[in-house]
Design a protein around this motif. Structure first.
Motif, PDB file in Angstrom:
ATOM      1  N   VAL A 213      34.851  -4.645   8.538  1.00 15.71           N
ATOM      2  CA  VAL A 213      36.313  -5.945   9.422  1.00 15.71           C
ATOM      3  C   VAL A 213      35.963  -5.545  11.042  1.00 15.71           C
ATOM      4  O   VAL A 213      36.431  -6.733  11.369  1.00 15.71           O
ATOM      5  N   TRP A 214      35.660  -5.040  11.187  1.00 20.20           N
ATOM      6  CA  TRP A 214      36.296  -4.414  13.442  1.00 20.20           C
ATOM      7  C   TRP A 214      35.194  -5.017  13.390  1.00 20.20           C
ATOM      8  O   TRP A 214      34.337  -5.612  14.557  1.00 20.20           O
ATOM      9  N   ALA A 215      33.818  -5.137  12.588  1.00 19.59           N
ATOM     10  CA  ALA A 215      32.079  -5.716  13.048  1.00 19.59           C
ATOM     11  C   ALA A 215      31.898  -7.122  12.861  1.00 19.59           C
ATOM     12  O   ALA A 215      31.910  -7.848  13.841  1.00 19.59           O
ATOM     13  N   VAL A 216      33.129  -7.257  11.847  1.00 17.41           N
ATOM     14  CA  VAL A 216      33.260  -9.163  11.559  1.00 17.41           C
ATOM     15  C   VAL A 216      34.222 -10.191  13.323  1.00 17.41           C
ATOM     16  O   VAL A 216      33.966 -10.792  13.631  1.00 17.41           O
ATOM     17  N   ALA A 217      34.948  -9.020  13.451  1.00 20.13           N
ATOM     18  CA  ALA A 217      36.177  -9.394  14.923  1.00 20.13           C
ATOM     19  C   ALA A 217      35.076  -9.425  15.727  1.00 20.13           C
ATOM     20  O   ALA A 217      35.078  -9.632  16.901  1.00 20.13           O
ATOM     21  N   ALA A 218      34.156  -8.046  16.175  1.00 20.29           N
ATOM     22  CA  ALA A 218      33.255  -7.789  17.021  1.00 20.29           C
ATOM     23  C   ALA A 218      32.469  -9.594  17.476  1.00 20.29           C
ATOM     24  O   ALA A 218      32.303  -9.770  17.916  1.00 20.29           O
ATOM     25  N   PHE A 219      31.794  -9.445  15.793  1.00 20.09           N
ATOM     26  CA  PHE A 219      31.137 -11.153  16.732  1.00 20.09           C
ATOM     27  C   PHE A 219      31.536 -12.288  16.451  1.00 20.09           C
ATOM     28  O   PHE A 219      30.771 -12.841  17.152  1.00 20.09           O
ATOM     29  N   THR A 220      32.765 -11.961  15.595  1.00 19.59           N
ATOM     30  CA  THR A 220      33.268 -12.784  16.221  1.00 19.59           C
ATOM     31  C   THR A 220      33.597 -13.844  17.853  1.00 19.59           C
ATOM     32  O   THR A 220      33.696 -14.697  18.243  1.00 19.59           O
ATOM     33  N   LEU A 221      33.747 -12.986  18.512  1.00 20.45           N
ATOM     34  CA  LEU A 221      34.425 -12.566  19.994  1.00 20.45           C
ATOM     35  C   LEU A 221      32.777 -12.854  20.804  1.00 20.45           C
ATOM     36  O   LEU A 221      32.430 -13.350  21.415  1.00 20.45           O
ATOM     37  N   ALA A 222      32.113 -12.546  19.743  1.00 17.64           N
ATOM     38  CA  ALA A 222      30.798 -13.002  20.872  1.00 17.64           C
ATOM     39  C   ALA A 222      30.510 -14.110  21.069  1.00 17.64           C
ATOM     40  O   ALA A 222      29.931 -14.687  21.178  1.00 17.64           O
ATOM     41  N   SER A 223      29.906 -14.486  19.231  1.00 15.66           N
ATOM     42  CA  SER A 223      30.160 -15.520  19.102  1.00 15.66           C
ATOM     43  C   SER A 223      31.013 -17.064  20.339  1.00 15.66           C
ATOM     44  O   SER A 223      29.784 -18.195  20.656  1.00 15.66           O
ATOM     45  N   SER A 224      32.415 -16.571  20.180  1.00 18.31           N
ATOM     46  CA  SER A 224      33.022 -17.666  20.451  1.00 18.31           C
ATOM     47  C   SER A 224      32.135 -17.648  22.744  1.00 18.31           C
ATOM     48  O   SER A 224      32.446 -18.786  23.102  1.00 18.31           O
ATOM     49  N   VAL A 225      32.254 -16.075  23.091  1.00 15.43           N
ATOM     50  CA  VAL A 225      31.749 -15.835  24.562  1.00 15.43           C
ATOM     51  C   VAL A 225      30.206 -16.994  24.022  1.00 15.43           C
ATOM     52  O   VAL A 225      30.332 -18.257  25.396  1.00 15.43           O
ATOM     53  N   ILE A 226      29.543 -16.886  23.696  1.00 18.58           N
ATOM     54  CA  ILE A 226      28.506 -17.842  23.026  1.00 18.58           C
ATOM     55  C   ILE A 226      28.766 -19.198  22.607  1.00 18.58           C
ATOM     56  O   ILE A 226      28.131 -20.409  23.755  1.00 18.58           O
TER      57      ILE A 226
END
Length: 322
Positions: free
Chosen positions: A64-77
């Motif tokens: 779940v934490w990895a999903v949240a981190a990748f969601t933020l990273a995707s938003s940055v991109i």
């Protein structure tokens, strides 16, 4: 005036009232992060759970934490990419409505927003569960290179987008601690290539090349051949994964008898949508809304989940008289 600017319709001015301005800007900032695309991370990152020997609360929480981190990273991109492409986006019938291209969010504000999201991402990873974050870092580096340069290189552009999904799955493996399946990663990469190539083909047929320079390196014949090649590779890799690596040892004949026809039907439907119905412009939207594809995915997923649960916990099927 450039060719791109000449086809751009005038953008309606943003509301400037003191009461409406801030809520409207916040709404556009939320749209700029594309929260609807979080489903990509929700579907890709947890795929590693299919190779996890035992599902524990710790592994699930780290995932779940990895999903949240990748969601933020995707938003940055997404924000960085929209800043880089806002002029080209104005020549696209759909992308012209994006907040920066439409003039709702000024470029300096979008840049500051990207910095805020990046700070939140760094805070999340530093304070999260102990795990390696190299797939996330690689995704950020690769996506930044894509926004700056690689998206303009034909053929390489689609490979980079698909590689981003492989990195999502690799982050899931890092979260769960399971050994990565090369067959599953190959299936994910080639399957994502099918979706991206379908999108490129739709853009080429419907819109031409002005809004995406890399499309000058494609034509419909090449796109059709590449779609057939990658669809075959995706199906073969996934079938081999089910035979070799998937933890369904006790039930492979039954699971394969159900999953393979459903997978083929979903692939047929997607190719029909791209080649016949010409509705492949937004693959994620189509995959989530097409009833046939959704139905096949739900049934296949439920079958594999049941096979994995019963293979890992055979006592669930054991009946003992009292």
């Amino acid at each position: 005036m450039t060719a791109v600017e000449s086809v751009v319709e005038p953008v309606a001015p943003v509301a400037t009232g003191p009461v409406a301005r801030v809520p409207t800007l916040l709404r556009h900032l939320v749209a700029l992060a594309r929260p609807g695309h979080a489903v990509k991370n929700l579907l890709a990152v947890p795929l590693a759970l299919t190779d996890t020997p035992v599902w524990t609360a710790t592994a699930l929480w780290r995932c779940v934490w990895a999903v949240a981190a990748f969601t933020l990273a995707s938003s940055v991109i997404y924000v960085v990419n929209d800043i880089a492409d806002h002029r080209l986006d104005r020549a696209h019938p759909t992308k012209r409505r994006r907040p920066i291209a439409a003039g709702h969010v000024p470029v300096p504000v979008a840049g500051a927003y990207a910095v805020v999201l990046a700070v939140l991402l760094a805070t999340l990873t530093v304070n999260g569960p102990a795990m390696t974050w190299w797939p996330l870092i690689a995704y950020l580096a690769l996506s930044t290179a894509y926004s700056r340069w690689l998206k303009h290189v034909p053929l390489l552009d689609v490979c980079v987008v698909s590689a981003g999904f492989v990195l999502r799955v690799m982050q899931g493996y890092a979260a769960t601690g399971a050994a990565a399946s090369s067959l599953l990663l190959t299936a994910v990469f080639s399957g994502c290539l099918v979706l991206v190539l379908g999108k490129r083909r739709h853009e080429l047929a419907a819109l031409g090349t002005p809004h995406r320079p890399a499309l000058v390196g494609y034509n419909l014949l090449l796109a059709d051949h590449l779609l057939g090649l990658t669809a075959s590779l995706a199906g073969t890799a996934f079938l081999l994964y089910l035979h070799v690596d998937a933890p369904i040892d006790a039930y492979p004949p039954v699971a394969l008898a159900i999953v393979v026809p459903l997978g083929l039907l979903a692939a047929f439907r997607y190719l029909q949508a791209v080649l016949v119905l010409r509705t492949g412009g937004d693959p994620i939207r189509m995959l989530l809304r097409d009833r046939m594809i959704v139905g096949c995915a739900v049934l296949a997923g439920a079958t594999l989940a049941l096979a994995q649960i019963t293979a890992r916990y055979p006592h669930l099927l054991t009946w003992t008289d009292r």
